[in-house]
Design an enzyme around this catalytic site. Sequence first.
Site, PDB file in Angstrom:
ATOM      1  N   HIS A 286       0.828  -1.206   0.000  1.00 21.51           N
ATOM      2  CA  HIS A 286       0.000   0.000   0.000  1.00 21.51           C
ATOM      3  C   HIS A 286       0.860   1.253   0.000  1.00 21.51           C
ATOM      4  O   HIS A 286       1.863   1.341   0.707  1.00 21.51           O
ATOM      5  CB  HIS A 286      -0.910   0.016   1.232  1.00 21.51           C
ATOM      6  N   SER A 287       0.468   2.238  -0.823  1.00 19.30           N
ATOM      7  CA  SER A 287       1.061   3.576  -0.807  1.00 19.30           C
ATOM      8  C   SER A 287       2.596   3.519  -0.939  1.00 19.30           C
ATOM      9  O   SER A 287       3.112   3.067  -1.941  1.00 19.30           O
ATOM     10  CB  SER A 287       0.629   4.304   0.464  1.00 19.30           C
ATOM     11  N   TYR A 288       3.321   3.969   0.097  1.00 17.14           N
ATOM     12  CA  TYR A 288       4.785   3.981   0.034  1.00 17.14           C
ATOM     13  C   TYR A 288       5.355   2.569  -0.041  1.00 17.14           C
ATOM     14  O   TYR A 288       6.492   2.369  -0.474  1.00 17.14           O
ATOM     15  CB  TYR A 288       5.356   4.716   1.243  1.00 17.14           C
TER      16      TYR A 288
END
Length: 388
Positions: A286-288
């Site tokens: 997720h995300s980073y």
Amino acid sequence: MVVNAYGYIILILWITMAQPGGQEKTTALKDLLSRIDLDELMKKDEPPLYFPRTLEEFEYAFNDQGQLRHIKTGEPFVFNYREDLHRWNQKRYEALGEIITQHVYELLEKKCNMTKEILPVDASEDEPKSFIYLSKDALNNPDKLLVLIQGRGVVRAGQWARRLIINEDIDSGSQIPFISRAAEEGYGVMVLNPNENYLEVEKPEKPAAEVSPDGPDEPAEKRERKEEKEGKKKRDFYEKYRKPQKEKQTDQIPIRKNSTPEEHVLYVWDNFISKSAAKNVFFIAHSYGGLSFVELMIKREAQVKSRVQAVAMTDSVHNVWHQEAGKSTLEWMQEHCCNWVSSTEPLDTPLETMLPDCPRISAVPGVDGGPGWLGVCGVCGAADAACC
């Protein structure tokens, strides 16, 4: 209220300035301002920054639906517990968040039967350490291994978004449903901890400054510098009140080979994932976490290609141009990666992308209509709800 006390002083100053008196009034006004410690004034009515250390002391508990509720009223968590005291409310929220982190660790160990592995693997007794969680068969499952990587922020192992755990339920904000489903499907599981990058220690107090031997006859230049410093202190209190600050000064001692999310993912690959028995490795990032996976791909391309079968990204913030991914990496990502991003389109609708890396398809909008799989943070407003 603090604001009223401050307003009262401003009123007095305004009246004083409105009266005739010339230079004498100006001098007197400067003298009055120099004796007002605005920093202390703003804290005058603020309660002590001491908070409960357990959910029970907070008078909260998770109900059968996994929702955090007040044990007496049954109401959800209230951020604005005290009106007009955002700094204090934020500190209270952070204290509860630390308790939630420990609660999730407990669930990983007791509900998911996972074990904690200390990092670095050769850590000495007195050096800073991190850890990850492994299912019982994570290293010896011969078939399938699932690796979970969250985004940046305060979230630790087992969490996608602290805000969702507090405001929605444990299943919405934690990785536990993913772990349980993976176990049912015969996967070994590794839960990474990319934000545990340093040990925070309190700085020793500085010794009191010596009293200047210069009396009232100190040089004008030195006196001006002192007045300028005091003026800056009074101006800076506004920012301190508006943006919560740590009360204690701390130093951050980095964890060896795990001082950044990218370092952490690379270290876990070299010491755990690459040594596992699984022929087929899968990632959810997720995300980073998506950026950290791409960095891993760049540094260990041949190994990743030989072991990883698929990568599911959610609102990944990777950028193959800035990360300088090569052509072979981009071609592999096109075939093996998919990035679900928030969209108003129906679920799983293909979306256009400017980057030549992996397909992007629509995910449901975030909570409360915010962007992202996890929604906008209700505390700081960041698009990645993992921040708080």
